[in-house]
Design an enzyme around this catalytic site. Structure first.
Site, mmCIF file in Angstrom:
data_model
loop_
_atom_site.group_PDB
_atom_site.id
_atom_site.type_symbol
_atom_site.label_atom_id
_atom_site.label_comp_id
_atom_site.label_asym_id
_atom_site.label_seq_id
_atom_site.Cartn_x
_atom_site.Cartn_y
_atom_site.Cartn_z
ATOM 1 C CE LYS A 7 -4.463 -1.192 0.184
ATOM 2 N NZ LYS A 7 -5.525 -0.600 -0.661
ATOM 3 C CB SER A 26 -0.914 -8.250 -0.885
ATOM 4 O OG SER A 26 -1.862 -8.876 -0.034
#
Length: 422
Positions: free
Chosen positions: A60, A315
């Protein structure tokens, strides 16, 4: 760059290259590592793109920094605002400190303390954390109102060109680092920012690569948008996979994903939990539920990937240790190894001993027991959780209870009752 709902946006490759130069200031070019355990298990060449190794332990930071670094001096001076319950907040906080701008981050009051502490640590004196409401939507509404009232810039977690282009830099790195042609890339989907940016780059420079998007079964927002050919909001979702549980994907991202994704697969939350435990026990990898999504998908597409070169996006690794008991429980239930019953015991001495000695088999283990004794009745109900060694042991367990006249009700498939236990 502002996109209206009537416009169609698709990432330009030059903008992803530019984003790559921008985010070099704060991100690691994370490795794409072959995983031997998974490769042997699925008879394929499985590599993991290790975005869990970023400073903020997720990808992110790429989109957040690319967006904030591209703001004007005036916008930076007025400050920024965002809403998040996790990884986006950490990326924004780190970016604020790096760029020296003030930021207000709205988080639900239900956010684990560990995540709040991390956000404050990454942002330092540049960030104010405000806890509000019970859900992300509650926090988002407050953040949007703050931005409008004070002229601040709202940093969307996924539905923004700069965010999408920042996440797209992962695709650029994968093609640079993989020595062989890639047959499949498996990418987790929350709001769709990562799948959009990565997918656009891969389809441009490796069009033969199939891109599989993955969502949790309890929040299949992209899958639903594909099926309905309309970006709808789900009425309710299971928020367990918090990094990928959104009621509605981005208006920009779902149109891009329609172009770049070859399929969207939904994964049972229990399988995700089993994958988290396997990664930890076999590879010493700590993955959060959303981080394990792409790897869990291998189980469901195993026939397709035999002999293929596959890259899974790991992720993120922002997993709260206090969730591990729930993760283990969900895994056991999914694997068919944990079973709950209401058993009505005769209210006489020795009934429980008889159950333990004559009903339970060697290897069966009582892991939950609640007994309600009522003197005015012949039988007292108990809620019992039993862990077995093999899924097929359940049938034999039920047969032994029936043979010995223990009246029971199986709870695992009774959702209304089961939710009070698990």
């Amino acid at each position: 760059m502002t996109i209206t709902k009537t416009e169609y946006y698709y990432p330009k490759m030059a903008d992803i290259v530019k984003a790559g130069r921008t985010v070099q200031e704060v991100v690691e070019s994370t490795p794409v590592l072959k995983n031997m355990n998974l490769s042997v298990k699925y008879d394929a060449n499985i590599r993991l793109k290790r975005e869990d190794l970023q400073m903020v332990r997720s990808y992110k930071i790429r989109g957040a920094y690319n967006k904030i670094a591209g703001l004007s001096k005036e916008q930076l001076q007025k400050g920024i605002v965002c809403a998040s319950a996790g990884n986006h907040a950490q990326g924004v906080a780190y970016s604020c400190k790096k760029l020296g701008c003030s930021g207000v981050i709205y988080m639900p009051e239900t956010t684990p303390r560990q995540k709040i502490k991390q956000v404050k640590m990454f942002g330092g004196e540049y960030v104010e954390v405000i806890l509000t409401g019970d859900t992300f939507d509650d926090a988002s509404n407050k953040a949007l109102a703050d931005a409008e009232e004070h002229g601040k810039t709202f940093i969307h977690p996924f539905d923004d060109p700069k965010i999408i282009e920042g996440q797209g830099t992962i695709g650029l790195e994968i093609l640079q680092d993989c020595p062989d042609p890639i047959d499949y890339i498996i990418v987790p989907i929350g709001g769709g920012g990562l799948a959009s940016g990565l997918g656009a780059w891969i389809k441009e420079f490796s069009p033969q690569t199939k891109i599989i998007g993955v969502e949790p079964e309890g929040a299949p927002s992209m899958k639903t948008a594909f099926e309905k050919k309309e970006n709808v909001s789900l009425e309710s979702i299971d928020r367990f996979v918090d990094g990928a549980a959104v009621q509605k994907v981005g208006d920009l991202t779902w149109r891009i994903c329609e172009k770049v994704l070859d399929d969207v697969v939904v994964i049972p939350e229990g399988l995700i939990c089993s994958t988290i435990l396997s990664l930890y026990n076999e590879d010493a990898i700590v993955a959060e539920p959303a981080g394990a999504l792409s790897i869990a998908a291998l189980e469901l597409i195993s026939d397709q990937i035999k002999g293929k070169n596959v890259v899974c996006i790991l992720s993120g690794s922002n997993n709260d240790i206090t969730r591990m008991e729930e993760i283990k429980e969900r895994s056991l239930l999914y694997e068919g190894l944990k079973h709950y019953f209401i058993v009505r015991f005769p209210q006489r001495s020795g009934a429980l001993k008889e159950f333990v000695n004559d009903v339970l088999d060697q290897g069966d283990d009582i892991t939950h027991f609640e007994y309600y004794k009522k003197h005015s009745r012949e039988k007292g109900p108990a809620v019992i959780g039993i862990e077995v060694r093999q899924p097929e042991d359940l049938k034999r367990l039920q047969e032994r209870m029936a043979e010995r006249n223990f009246v029971f009700e199986y709870l695992n498939d009774k959702t209304d009752l089961f939710q009070f236990i698990v």
